[in-house]
Design a protein around this motif. Structure first.
Motif, PDB file in Angstrom:
ATOM      1  N   LEU A   1      19.008  78.917   0.817  1.00 58.56           N
ATOM      2  CA  LEU A   1      18.926  78.371  -0.537  1.00 58.56           C
ATOM      3  C   LEU A   1      17.465  78.119  -0.928  1.00 58.56           C
ATOM      4  O   LEU A   1      17.050  78.438  -2.041  1.00 58.56           O
ATOM      5  N   LEU A   2      16.697  77.552  -0.006  1.00 60.18           N
ATOM      6  CA  LEU A   2      15.288  77.255  -0.300  1.00 60.18           C
ATOM      7  C   LEU A   2      14.473  78.524  -0.541  1.00 60.18           C
ATOM      8  O   LEU A   2      13.539  78.526  -1.333  1.00 60.18           O
ATOM      9  N   ARG A   3      14.842  79.600   0.148  1.00 61.02           N
ATOM     10  CA  ARG A   3      14.106  80.867   0.013  1.00 61.02           C
ATOM     11  C   ARG A   3      14.715  81.790  -1.036  1.00 61.02           C
ATOM     12  O   ARG A   3      14.280  82.922  -1.191  1.00 61.02           O
ATOM     13  N   ASP A   4      15.758  81.323  -1.725  1.00 60.65           N
ATOM     14  CA  ASP A   4      16.448  82.140  -2.738  1.00 60.65           C
ATOM     15  C   ASP A   4      16.960  83.449  -2.150  1.00 60.65           C
ATOM     16  O   ASP A   4      16.851  84.513  -2.762  1.00 60.65           O
ATOM     17  N   GLU A   5      17.520  83.383  -0.954  1.00 59.65           N
ATOM     18  CA  GLU A   5      18.069  84.569  -0.283  1.00 59.65           C
ATOM     19  C   GLU A   5      19.569  84.664  -0.513  1.00 59.65           C
ATOM     20  O   GLU A   5      20.213  83.704  -0.930  1.00 59.65           O
ATOM     21  N   ASP A   6      20.121  85.822  -0.189  1.00 59.91           N
ATOM     22  CA  ASP A   6      21.575  85.979  -0.211  1.00 59.91           C
ATOM     23  C   ASP A   6      22.189  85.023   0.804  1.00 59.91           C
ATOM     24  O   ASP A   6      21.632  84.786   1.870  1.00 59.91           O
ATOM     25  N   LEU A   7      23.360  84.506   0.472  1.00 58.10           N
ATOM     26  CA  LEU A   7      23.958  83.454   1.280  1.00 58.10           C
ATOM     27  C   LEU A   7      25.192  83.815   2.096  1.00 58.10           C
ATOM     28  O   LEU A   7      25.640  83.000   2.887  1.00 58.10           O
ATOM     29  N   PRO A   8      25.790  84.995   1.953  1.00 59.97           N
ATOM     30  CA  PRO A   8      27.096  85.236   2.574  1.00 59.97           C
ATOM     31  C   PRO A   8      27.193  84.883   4.057  1.00 59.97           C
ATOM     32  O   PRO A   8      28.202  84.358   4.497  1.00 59.97           O
ATOM     33  N   ALA A   9      26.163  85.143   4.837  1.00 52.07           N
ATOM     34  CA  ALA A   9      26.237  84.885   6.279  1.00 52.07           C
ATOM     35  C   ALA A   9      26.353  83.398   6.580  1.00 52.07           C
ATOM     36  O   ALA A   9      26.898  83.006   7.612  1.00 52.07           O
ATOM     37  N   TYR A  10      25.854  82.563   5.708  1.00 47.67           N
ATOM     38  CA  TYR A  10      25.812  81.122   5.974  1.00 47.67           C
ATOM     39  C   TYR A  10      26.741  80.302   5.092  1.00 47.67           C
ATOM     40  O   TYR A  10      26.871  79.107   5.282  1.00 47.67           O
ATOM     41  N   GLU A  11      27.344  80.932   4.095  1.00 47.15           N
ATOM     42  CA  GLU A  11      28.133  80.181   3.124  1.00 47.15           C
ATOM     43  C   GLU A  11      29.215  79.346   3.809  1.00 47.15           C
ATOM     44  O   GLU A  11      30.003  79.861   4.596  1.00 47.15           O
ATOM     45  N   PRO A  12      29.222  78.044   3.520  1.00 47.67           N
ATOM     46  CA  PRO A  12      30.227  77.170   4.136  1.00 47.67           C
ATOM     47  C   PRO A  12      31.636  77.567   3.699  1.00 47.67           C
ATOM     48  O   PRO A  12      31.875  77.779   2.516  1.00 47.67           O
ATOM     49  N   LYS A  13      32.532  77.655   4.661  1.00 45.13           N
ATOM     50  CA  LYS A  13      33.893  78.081   4.361  1.00 45.13           C
ATOM     51  C   LYS A  13      34.864  76.910   4.237  1.00 45.13           C
ATOM     52  O   LYS A  13      35.936  77.046   3.689  1.00 45.13           O
ATOM     53  N   PHE A  14      34.477  75.754   4.766  1.00 49.08           N
ATOM     54  CA  PHE A  14      35.414  74.637   4.813  1.00 49.08           C
ATOM     55  C   PHE A  14      34.897  73.419   4.053  1.00 49.08           C
ATOM     56  O   PHE A  14      35.255  72.298   4.368  1.00 49.08           O
ATOM     57  N   VAL A  15      34.058  73.659   3.057  1.00 47.16           N
ATOM     58  CA  VAL A  15      33.529  72.569   2.245  1.00 47.16           C
ATOM     59  C   VAL A  15      34.089  72.743   0.839  1.00 47.16           C
ATOM     60  O   VAL A  15      34.030  73.836   0.276  1.00 47.16           O
ATOM     61  N   ARG A  16      34.646  71.669   0.298  1.00 46.05           N
ATOM     62  CA  ARG A  16      35.214  71.731  -1.048  1.00 46.05           C
ATOM     63  C   ARG A  16      34.150  72.169  -2.042  1.00 46.05           C
ATOM     64  O   ARG A  16      32.985  71.806  -1.927  1.00 46.05           O
ATOM     65  N   ASP A  17      34.565  72.920  -3.043  1.00 43.78           N
ATOM     66  CA  ASP A  17      33.639  73.416  -4.058  1.00 43.78           C
ATOM     67  C   ASP A  17      32.872  72.277  -4.729  1.00 43.78           C
ATOM     68  O   ASP A  17      31.678  72.405  -5.002  1.00 43.78           O
ATOM     69  N   SER A  18      33.562  71.168  -5.002  1.00 46.97           N
ATOM     70  CA  SER A  18      32.906  70.046  -5.673  1.00 46.97           C
ATOM     71  C   SER A  18      31.809  69.445  -4.791  1.00 46.97           C
ATOM     72  O   SER A  18      30.733  69.091  -5.279  1.00 46.97           O
ATOM     73  N   ILE A  19      32.055  69.358  -3.488  1.00 46.35           N
ATOM     74  CA  ILE A  19      31.059  68.833  -2.546  1.00 46.35           C
ATOM     75  C   ILE A  19      29.910  69.823  -2.421  1.00 46.35           C
ATOM     76  O   ILE A  19      28.739  69.435  -2.431  1.00 46.35           O
ATOM     77  N   LEU A  20      30.242  71.101  -2.315  1.00 45.55           N
ATOM     78  CA  LEU A  20      29.213  72.135  -2.191  1.00 45.55           C
ATOM     79  C   LEU A  20      28.322  72.158  -3.435  1.00 45.55           C
ATOM     80  O   LEU A  20      27.104  72.309  -3.333  1.00 45.55           O
TER      81      LEU A  20
END
Length: 124
Positions: A52-71
């Motif tokens: 996120l800080l480097r403005d890179e693509d996120l798919p490899a790290y995207e949290p799968k078990f965090v609610r959208d509102s929390i994310l």
């Protein structure tokens, strides 16, 4: 998954640079510490924060078990850090210590001893 060896000297150098950042840019460092701590508490991978800080693509790290509102709240906190007028200091430090890796840098911020971080880069 990329594996690089971060030697203890590399980690100590990163720790010294973090201490310098804290001394010279205290407000920025406190905001960085806040976001790193939040990342840990929400059990989000440090690689996600780094991406996120480097403005890179996120798919490899995207949290799968965090609610959208929390994310969404988390992403706003990271954005607040990115909006800091001195954020380039953090980005430069991360780039300079790429060999150490985001996870180890962020763990140093949380107070982990360098000796515990020696070895392969942690991809979390």
């Amino acid at each position: 998954m990329t594996t690089m060896l971060a030697g203890l000297n590399d980690i100590y150098t990163a720790q010294e640079d973090l201490a310098q950042l804290k001394g010279e840019h205290e407000g920025l460092y406190e905001q960085l510490h806040h976001v790193v701590s939040l990342t840990r508490q929400l059990q989000i991978k440090y690689g996600y924060m780094g991406a996120l800080l480097r403005d890179e693509d996120l798919p490899a790290y995207e949290p799968k078990f965090v609610r959208d509102s929390i994310l969404s709240l988390y992403q706003q906190e990271v954005q607040n850090l990115k909006d800091h007028k001195e954020i380039q200091q953090v980005k430069n430090l991360m780039k300079r210590h790429r060999k150490v890796g985001d996870s180890k840098l962020f763990l140093l911020i949380l107070g982990t001893k360098p000796e515990l971080l020696q070895g392969s880069t942690i991809m979390k």
